[in-house]
Design an enzyme around this catalytic site. Sequence first.
Site, PDB file in Angstrom:
ATOM      1  CG  HIS A   1     -93.087  19.703 -27.669  1.00 13.15           C
ATOM      2  ND1 HIS A   1     -93.836  19.892 -26.529  1.00 13.15           N
ATOM      3  CD2 HIS A   1     -93.573  20.570 -28.578  1.00 13.15           C
ATOM      4  CE1 HIS A   1     -94.741  20.822 -26.734  1.00 13.15           C
ATOM      5  NE2 HIS A   1     -94.612  21.257 -27.973  1.00 13.15           N
TER       6      HIS A   1
ATOM      7  CD  GLU B   1     -92.158  17.815 -24.150  1.00 21.83           C
ATOM      8  OE1 GLU B   1     -91.030  18.299 -24.399  1.00 21.83           O
ATOM      9  OE2 GLU B   1     -93.225  18.364 -24.499  1.00 21.83           O
TER      10      GLU B   1
ATOM     11  CB  CYS C   1     -93.618  24.461 -27.015  1.00 16.96           C
ATOM     12  SG  CYS C   1     -94.436  24.767 -28.564  1.00 16.96           S
TER      13      CYS C   1
END
Length: 187
Positions: A169, A171, A79
């Site tokens: 994302h 994560e 991002c």
Amino acid sequence: MKIGILAVQGAFAEHGAVLDAMGIPHGEIRCKEDLQRSFDGIILPGGESTVQGKLLRELELFSPIRQWIEGGMPVLATCAGMILLAQKIEGQDDAYFQTVPITVRRNAYGRQLGSFHTEDECSGAGRVPMTFIRAPYVTQAEKGVSILSTVQGHIVAVRYQNQIALSFHPELDHDYRLHQMFLDLCL
Ligand code: GLN
């Protein structure tokens, strides 16, 4: 193997949690002294690229990290991290590391669809969950850039040499395949 996570602003802790779950040693990069440690790869997390860019310069992290990247250190950028790597940012005269020959559009999905979740193919990883938060996408990719994923007609994942840049994302989802793809570059 040890991974450095840029930790000046944004979603760095979430990347640390993924690496913990994968059993991979890592350290946060917050100041110049942290660069004395040796790392095999670096993660540039999501957050606010303008703030990260400013802090990188103020903390004198900018040039040494750019040298690491130019020297071939594997990078996973998510991002805002993708924005930091882009050669050009639409509507801005300046850019940051400029180590990936792409043009990005910040906050590309507009206000209404600012954040959304989907699932799509990402070359090298398979069908993965994708969480977008006020995300950029790539509007132009130069020669040598591999397009790993396109969602709704827009490029959201690329690889260029040692660098993987994602609009979304990974994560935030419990799926470690994209981190694994990055770790495979760090071996
Ligand atoms: N909108 C942010 C920027 O322009 C990126 C958002 C994110 O990293 N989730 O830097």
